[in-house]
Write a protein that holds these residues in place. Structure first.
Motif: not given
Length: 291
Positions: A121-135, A165-170, A203-206
């Motif tokens: 919402t603030q930076v032109p060219g950014v397609d996704f606001s990310s910070g919390s991983l997994g979404h 990739l540890h996030e289940g939503q992925i 941490v968690i094997g992939l």
């Protein structure tokens, strides 16, 4: 000055000059990352360095973009799952004319829209606001489905950290994308093997990671993530696949902190700040090229 990149029907042949330019752009990502973190006094060097060649391949060969038009409906999208690497993305967006490059000079300062993580919402060219991983894979799937529904022939790329990739939503998104055979979705896993908490697989094997994606019915490729020519050709190849082939994932094997020897060997550089003497040495090492 950047120019518009058009979608390829067949993967293009890269000349020696093309590869040299992409290599220079990856170096640009790294040197600008050092400069901007020097302004902020803290930041994610190593996580950005591991995906510098991926950024260069995307923004200077693969993505279909129009200079100065960050909201062009037909543009390809990048959803940056590992949002802490945004410091390496901002200089590329400025180079495309999506915002005034002068904004880089006050990165993260009060009132500046360029934060440690990107805000669409603030930076032109950014397609996704990310910070919390997994979404990011979920949002990328939504954007890809939107393109299908609206008849826009764009491709959506999701750049994911391997710790993400540890996030289940992925994996929920991975199942759904394969079920709907969303062929305009390409995920890239920055497999640098380290996260903030330490080695990813401690941490968690992939592993076996490629087999996990194949079990989800994705087209899986593995690549040296620092070979910019190979990365570029592969992404063009995946983008040019015929309709109905389903989603693809690239497991890009990388080194966290690539390009700076002491960052490659010390995981503590996930987040940090260089003093003046060390910053000078890092600039000199980057000027000498990758090992």
């Amino acid at each position: 000055m950047s120019t518009s990149v058009t979608s390829a029907v067949e993967p293009p042949e890269l000349s020696t000059e093309d590869v040299a330019r992409l290599t220079e752009r990856a170096r640009f990502v790294r040197t600008e990352t050092v400069r901007l973190i020097g302004i902020a006094k803290t930041g994610h060097y190593a996580s950005t360095f591991s995906c510098a060649e991926i950024f260069a391949a995307l923004y200077y060969s693969v993505l279909n973009l129009r200079e100065g038009e960050p909201d062009w409906p037909g543009r390809d999208r990048l959803h940056l799952g590992k949002g802490h690497a945004a410091v390496g993305l901002y200089p590329l967006l400025a180079d495309w004319g999506f915002f005034d490059p002068a904004l880089l000079d006050s990165y993260t300062r009060l009132g500046n829209p360029l934060g440690d993580h990107p805000d669409m919402t603030q930076v032109p060219g950014v397609d996704f606001s990310s910070g919390s991983l997994g979404h990011a894979l979920s949002t990328s799937l939504g954007a890809a489905l939107a393109g299908r529904c609206t008849g826009q022939p764009y491709t959506v790329f999701a750049l994911l950290g391997d710790g993400e990739l540890h996030e289940g939503q992925i994996w929920e998104a991975a199942f759904s994308a394969a079920h709907h055979r969303v062929d305009n979705l390409i995920a890239i896993v920055d497999r640098n093997r380290y996260s903030l908490d330490g080695p990813v697989d401690d941490v968690i094997g992939l592993e076996p990671l490629a087999d996990k994606w194949r079990a989800c019915n994705w087209d899986v490729r593995e690549v040296d993530g620092h070979d910019v020519a190979v990365v570029t050709r592969l992404l063009h190849e995946l983008k040019a696949r015929p309709a109905g082939c389903g989603p693809a994932v690239v497991i890009a094997h990388t080194v966290k902190g690539k390009g700076v020897e002491f960052m490659e060997s010390e995981n503590g550089w996930h987040l940090g700040w260089l003093d003046t003497e060390d910053e000078h040495d890092v600039y000199a090492e980057l000027a000498g090229g990758l090992k």
